[in-house]
Design a protein around this motif. Structure first.
Motif, short mmCIF file in Angstrom:
data_model
loop_
_atom_site.label_atom_id
_atom_site.label_comp_id
_atom_site.label_asym_id
_atom_site.label_seq_id
_atom_site.Cartn_x
_atom_site.Cartn_y
_atom_site.Cartn_z
N LEU A 109 0.84 -1.21 0.00
CA LEU A 109 0.00 0.00 0.00
C LEU A 109 0.87 1.26 0.00
CD1 LEU A 109 -2.83 1.33 0.21
CD2 LEU A 109 -2.55 1.22 2.69
N GLU A 110 1.84 1.31 0.88
CA GLU A 110 2.70 2.49 0.94
C GLU A 110 3.58 2.61 -0.30
OE1 GLU A 110 4.63 2.47 4.82
OE2 GLU A 110 3.31 4.13 5.34
N ASN A 111 3.95 1.49 -0.90
CA ASN A 111 4.78 1.55 -2.11
C ASN A 111 3.97 1.88 -3.36
OD1 ASN A 111 7.18 1.02 -0.78
ND2 ASN A 111 6.92 -1.18 -0.92
N SER A 112 2.71 1.48 -3.40
CA SER A 112 1.91 1.74 -4.60
C SER A 112 1.21 3.10 -4.55
CB SER A 112 0.87 0.64 -4.79
OG SER A 112 -0.07 0.66 -3.74
N GLU A 113 1.01 3.65 -3.39
CA GLU A 113 0.38 4.97 -3.24
C GLU A 113 1.44 5.95 -2.71
OE1 GLU A 113 -2.79 5.95 -3.84
OE2 GLU A 113 -3.40 3.98 -4.54
N PRO A 114 2.12 6.68 -3.59
CA PRO A 114 3.24 7.52 -3.15
C PRO A 114 2.83 8.68 -2.24
CG PRO A 114 2.77 7.90 -5.46
CD PRO A 114 1.90 6.76 -5.02
N LEU A 115 1.58 9.10 -2.29
CA LEU A 115 1.14 10.23 -1.47
C LEU A 115 0.41 9.79 -0.21
CD1 LEU A 115 -0.09 12.61 -4.29
CD2 LEU A 115 2.06 12.69 -3.04
N LEU A 116 0.47 8.49 0.12
CA LEU A 116 -0.20 7.96 1.29
C LEU A 116 0.84 7.46 2.28
CD1 LEU A 116 -3.38 6.19 1.68
CD2 LEU A 116 -1.45 4.79 2.31
#
Length: 186
Positions: free
Chosen positions: A149-156
């Protein structure tokens, strides 16, 4: 060789005239010329220093432009990550689909609130705080899913993680994830 009195006067007058001529030459001709040359050399040195400073500034500007290309392209890519419409409409379904792809069912995302950035550079962005509820997840799948999740959503970014063991089903845990997401104002 004997000089007459008249010749001595002429010779003395010629010497005085020659000394006067040398004085006039150095004072009225060569002096202003030297001052003018010194002034011109000082101006040339000043212009050369300014030219060198300008070349240095141009090199700095060129380096800055080259260094700005990568962040500018990353920023443009991050702007395209945000979907159209209100975040409350697209973020929860995106999270539900993401966790379903990670074999974690029943993911629910709720908006806790949003805040405005005080920095002028970030005035066009909002920080949305989300609470993601996962009623049934196991440790291994959960760890991989959070990393993805953190790697695929750079702004999250995950700000808080709360894991509770379920007494009815010990193989599953109830997980609450607090996440912050940066979204551009539209």
């Amino acid at each position: 060789m004997k000089l007459t009195k008249d010749q001595i006067k002429k010779l003395g007058l010629s010497i005085v005239g020659f000394v006067f001529l040398i004085y006039v030459y150095f004072t009225f001709f060569l002096g202003p010329l030297n001052r003018s040359r010194d002034t011109m050399l000082a101006k040339m040195n000043d212009r050369q220093r300014k030219l060198d400073d300008s070349k240095e500034e141009m090199n700095k500007a060129l380096k800055l432009e080259q260094n700005a290309k990568a962040p500018t392209s990353r920023f443009a890519a991050l702007k395209t990550v945000n979907s159209e419409g209100a975040p409350i409409a697209w973020f929860p379904p995106r999270i539900k689909v993401f966790f379903a792809n990670e074999q974690i069912d029943k993911a629910v995302a709720r908006l806790e609130g949003s805040t405005v950035f005080k920095q002028d550079e970030l005035s066009g962005w909002l920080r949305y705080n989300w609470l993601i509820d996962l009623p049934q997840a196991d440790y291994g799948t959960l760890g991989k899913a959070i990393a993805d999740l953190e790697n695929s959503e750079p702004l999250l970014s995950v700000t808080r993680l709360s894991i509770h063991a379920s007494p009815e089903q010990p193989q599953f845990q109830h997980v609450e994830i607090a996440a912050a997401n940066l979204i551009e104002k539209k």
